[in-house]
Design a protein around this motif. Structure first.
Motif, PDB file in Angstrom:
ATOM      1  N   GLY A  80       0.787  -1.233   0.000  1.00  0.00           N
ATOM      2  CA  GLY A  80       0.000   0.000   0.000  1.00  0.00           C
ATOM      3  C   GLY A  80       0.811   1.269   0.000  1.00  0.00           C
ATOM      4  O   GLY A  80       0.376   2.297  -0.538  1.00  0.00           O
ATOM      5  N   PHE A  81       2.019   1.233   0.588  1.00  0.00           N
ATOM      6  CA  PHE A  81       2.797   2.458   0.728  1.00  0.00           C
ATOM      7  C   PHE A  81       4.236   2.338   0.228  1.00  0.00           C
ATOM      8  O   PHE A  81       4.733   3.233  -0.443  1.00  0.00           O
ATOM      9  CB  PHE A  81       2.825   2.897   2.200  1.00  0.00           C
ATOM     10  N   GLY A  82       4.916   1.265   0.565  1.00  0.00           N
ATOM     11  CA  GLY A  82       6.331   1.127   0.236  1.00  0.00           C
ATOM     12  C   GLY A  82       6.610   1.041  -1.254  1.00  0.00           C
ATOM     13  O   GLY A  82       7.395   1.824  -1.803  1.00  0.00           O
ATOM     14  N   VAL A  83       5.981   0.087  -1.924  1.00  0.00           N
ATOM     15  CA  VAL A  83       6.198  -0.091  -3.367  1.00  0.00           C
ATOM     16  C   VAL A  83       5.760   1.153  -4.143  1.00  0.00           C
ATOM     17  O   VAL A  83       6.503   1.622  -5.015  1.00  0.00           O
ATOM     18  CB  VAL A  83       5.493  -1.369  -3.876  1.00  0.00           C
ATOM     19  N   PRO A  84       4.582   1.738  -3.866  1.00  0.00           N
ATOM     20  CA  PRO A  84       4.211   2.954  -4.604  1.00  0.00           C
ATOM     21  C   PRO A  84       5.192   4.102  -4.398  1.00  0.00           C
ATOM     22  O   PRO A  84       5.485   4.854  -5.330  1.00  0.00           O
ATOM     23  CB  PRO A  84       2.835   3.322  -4.063  1.00  0.00           C
ATOM     24  N   PHE A  85       5.733   4.228  -3.178  1.00  0.00           N
ATOM     25  CA  PHE A  85       6.693   5.287  -2.906  1.00  0.00           C
ATOM     26  C   PHE A  85       7.967   5.088  -3.729  1.00  0.00           C
ATOM     27  O   PHE A  85       8.489   6.029  -4.343  1.00  0.00           O
ATOM     28  CB  PHE A  85       7.019   5.337  -1.411  1.00  0.00           C
ATOM     29  N   LEU A  86       8.460   3.860  -3.752  1.00  0.00           N
ATOM     30  CA  LEU A  86       9.664   3.572  -4.535  1.00  0.00           C
ATOM     31  C   LEU A  86       9.410   3.753  -6.034  1.00  0.00           C
ATOM     32  O   LEU A  86      10.274   4.280  -6.754  1.00  0.00           O
ATOM     33  CB  LEU A  86      10.155   2.160  -4.241  1.00  0.00           C
ATOM     34  N   LEU A  87       8.249   3.348  -6.505  1.00  0.00           N
ATOM     35  CA  LEU A  87       7.880   3.551  -7.907  1.00  0.00           C
ATOM     36  C   LEU A  87       7.827   5.035  -8.241  1.00  0.00           C
ATOM     37  O   LEU A  87       8.355   5.472  -9.267  1.00  0.00           O
ATOM     38  CB  LEU A  87       6.529   2.894  -8.197  1.00  0.00           C
ATOM     39  N   LEU A  88       7.211   5.813  -7.369  1.00  0.00           N
ATOM     40  CA  LEU A  88       7.115   7.253  -7.569  1.00  0.00           C
ATOM     41  C   LEU A  88       8.497   7.886  -7.666  1.00  0.00           C
ATOM     42  O   LEU A  88       8.769   8.675  -8.575  1.00  0.00           O
ATOM     43  CB  LEU A  88       6.322   7.878  -6.415  1.00  0.00           C
ATOM     44  N   LEU A  89       9.386   7.527  -6.750  1.00  0.00           N
ATOM     45  CA  LEU A  89      10.739   8.090  -6.770  1.00  0.00           C
ATOM     46  C   LEU A  89      11.513   7.663  -8.010  1.00  0.00           C
ATOM     47  O   LEU A  89      12.206   8.484  -8.630  1.00  0.00           O
ATOM     48  CB  LEU A  89      11.502   7.675  -5.513  1.00  0.00           C
ATOM     49  N   ALA A  90      11.401   6.395  -8.391  1.00  0.00           N
ATOM     50  CA  ALA A  90      12.120   5.896  -9.566  1.00  0.00           C
ATOM     51  C   ALA A  90      11.673   6.627 -10.830  1.00  0.00           C
ATOM     52  O   ALA A  90      12.515   7.084 -11.630  1.00  0.00           O
ATOM     53  CB  ALA A  90      11.911   4.394  -9.718  1.00  0.00           C
ATOM     54  N   VAL A  91      10.371   6.759 -11.011  1.00  0.00           N
ATOM     55  CA  VAL A  91       9.866   7.445 -12.201  1.00  0.00           C
ATOM     56  C   VAL A  91      10.210   8.929 -12.148  1.00  0.00           C
ATOM     57  O   VAL A  91      10.586   9.524 -13.167  1.00  0.00           O
ATOM     58  CB  VAL A  91       8.341   7.222 -12.349  1.00  0.00           C
ATOM     59  N   LEU A  92      10.135   9.536 -10.978  1.00  0.00           N
ATOM     60  CA  LEU A  92      10.458  10.963 -10.841  1.00  0.00           C
ATOM     61  C   LEU A  92      11.896  11.240 -11.260  1.00  0.00           C
ATOM     62  O   LEU A  92      12.153  12.117 -12.097  1.00  0.00           O
ATOM     63  CB  LEU A  92      10.230  11.414  -9.391  1.00  0.00           C
ATOM     64  N   PHE A  93      12.844  10.489 -10.700  1.00  0.00           N
ATOM     65  CA  PHE A  93      14.242  10.755 -11.003  1.00  0.00           C
ATOM     66  C   PHE A  93      14.632  10.343 -12.420  1.00  0.00           C
ATOM     67  O   PHE A  93      15.428  11.022 -13.069  1.00  0.00           O
ATOM     68  CB  PHE A  93      15.154  10.088  -9.962  1.00  0.00           C
ATOM     69  N   THR A  94      14.042   9.262 -12.910  1.00  0.00           N
ATOM     70  CA  THR A  94      14.332   8.845 -14.284  1.00  0.00           C
ATOM     71  C   THR A  94      13.809   9.880 -15.279  1.00  0.00           C
ATOM     72  O   THR A  94      14.529  10.288 -16.201  1.00  0.00           O
ATOM     73  CB  THR A  94      13.696   7.467 -14.578  1.00  0.00           C
ATOM     74  N   THR A  95      12.580  10.310 -15.099  1.00  0.00           N
ATOM     75  CA  THR A  95      11.994  11.300 -16.006  1.00  0.00           C
ATOM     76  C   THR A  95      12.714  12.633 -15.897  1.00  0.00           C
ATOM     77  O   THR A  95      12.940  13.305 -16.905  1.00  0.00           O
ATOM     78  CB  THR A  95      10.490  11.478 -15.716  1.00  0.00           C
ATOM     79  N   PRO A 103       8.072  19.811 -13.945  1.00  0.00           N
ATOM     80  CA  PRO A 103       6.627  19.533 -14.033  1.00  0.00           C
ATOM     81  C   PRO A 103       6.314  18.225 -14.752  1.00  0.00           C
ATOM     82  O   PRO A 103       5.433  17.465 -14.334  1.00  0.00           O
ATOM     83  CB  PRO A 103       6.065  20.719 -14.822  1.00  0.00           C
ATOM     84  N   VAL A 104       7.042  17.934 -15.822  1.00  0.00           N
ATOM     85  CA  VAL A 104       6.823  16.681 -16.554  1.00  0.00           C
ATOM     86  C   VAL A 104       7.183  15.495 -15.671  1.00  0.00           C
ATOM     87  O   VAL A 104       6.468  14.491 -15.629  1.00  0.00           O
ATOM     88  CB  VAL A 104       7.635  16.670 -17.870  1.00  0.00           C
ATOM     89  N   ALA A 105       8.283  15.594 -14.943  1.00  0.00           N
ATOM     90  CA  ALA A 105       8.715  14.509 -14.064  1.00  0.00           C
ATOM     91  C   ALA A 105       7.694  14.276 -12.958  1.00  0.00           C
ATOM     92  O   ALA A 105       7.373  13.118 -12.635  1.00  0.00           O
ATOM     93  CB  ALA A 105      10.084  14.818 -13.477  1.00  0.00           C
ATOM     94  N   ALA A 106       7.178  15.349 -12.385  1.00  0.00           N
ATOM     95  CA  ALA A 106       6.190  15.221 -11.312  1.00  0.00           C
ATOM     96  C   ALA A 106       4.912  14.575 -11.824  1.00  0.00           C
ATOM     97  O   ALA A 106       4.353  13.677 -11.184  1.00  0.00           O
ATOM     98  CB  ALA A 106       5.887  16.584 -10.705  1.00  0.00           C
ATOM     99  N   LEU A 107       4.433  15.013 -12.984  1.00  0.00           N
ATOM    100  CA  LEU A 107       3.212  14.432 -13.549  1.00  0.00           C
ATOM    101  C   LEU A 107       3.410  12.972 -13.939  1.00  0.00           C
ATOM    102  O   LEU A 107       2.530  12.133 -13.723  1.00  0.00           O
ATOM    103  CB  LEU A 107       2.749  15.247 -14.760  1.00  0.00           C
ATOM    104  N   ALA A 108       4.564  12.653 -14.508  1.00  0.00           N
ATOM    105  CA  ALA A 108       4.849  11.266 -14.884  1.00  0.00           C
ATOM    106  C   ALA A 108       4.914  10.376 -13.645  1.00  0.00           C
ATOM    107  O   ALA A 108       4.414   9.242 -13.655  1.00  0.00           O
ATOM    108  CB  ALA A 108       6.157  11.189 -15.665  1.00  0.00           C
ATOM    109  N   ALA A 109       5.518  10.882 -12.576  1.00  0.00           N
ATOM    110  CA  ALA A 109       5.626  10.108 -11.339  1.00  0.00           C
ATOM    111  C   ALA A 109       4.242   9.841 -10.750  1.00  0.00           C
ATOM    112  O   ALA A 109       3.944   8.709 -10.340  1.00  0.00           O
ATOM    113  CB  ALA A 109       6.509  10.835 -10.332  1.00  0.00           C
ATOM    114  N   LEU A 110       3.409  10.861 -10.718  1.00  0.00           N
ATOM    115  CA  LEU A 110       2.054  10.669 -10.193  1.00  0.00           C
ATOM    116  C   LEU A 110       1.238   9.756 -11.097  1.00  0.00           C
ATOM    117  O   LEU A 110       0.484   8.912 -10.624  1.00  0.00           O
ATOM    118  CB  LEU A 110       1.356  12.024 -10.028  1.00  0.00           C
TER     119      LEU A 110
END
Length: 136
Positions: A80-95, A103-110
């Motif tokens: 519920g929390f751990g995996v989504p948080f790690l996914l969010l961070l991975a997509v944020l930093f990669t993007t 803004p694009v990185a934030a939207l892609a992460a969300l």
């Protein structure tokens, strides 16, 4: 030390192979002296579904104890929390590294959380087997 999480509850309904139990989830500060004057402390009612239990031994209104292992609790928190948080961070930093646009990185992460939670919903029956409760 017990490796189980226990909650007292009252049976709401009984169906074949399925019992629904209403528990009162108290906040950690419920024992505080000023908790009656504080709006932060409060108890919430939750409905817990218990599967694969002999329903002929339980009836509506019975008081029972619902039990889950701490491993089940940790797995639920991770999904519920751990995996989504790690996914969010991975997509944020990669993007951010690929586009350089915050803004694009934030939207892609969300936006990356949408398929994750849809996937959880689609796999809910499989997950339900691993996150199980039982009546003591």
């Amino acid at each position: 030390m017990s490796n189980n999480i226990k909650h007292a509850g009252i049976i709401e309904s009984v169906e074949s192979g399925h019992v629904r139990v209403r528990i009162l989830q108290a906040s950690a500060c419920g024992a505080c002296v000023v908790s009656s004057h504080c709006h932060a402390s409060g108890a919430k009612e939750k409905l817990i579904d218990v599967y694969e239990t002999p329903t002929n031994t339980h009836k509506k209104g019975d008081q029972v104890t619902v039990v889950a292992s701490t491993k089940t609790g940790a797995r639920a928190v991770a999904l519920g929390f751990g995996v989504p948080f790690l996914l969010l961070l991975a997509v944020l930093f990669t993007t951010m590294g690929l586009t350089g646009s915050e803004p694009v990185a934030a939207l892609a992460a969300l936006a990356s959380l949408i398929p994750y939670y849809i996937g959880l919903y689609v796999c809910k029956d499989k997950i339900n087997g691993k996150l199980s409760f039982w009546i003591e």
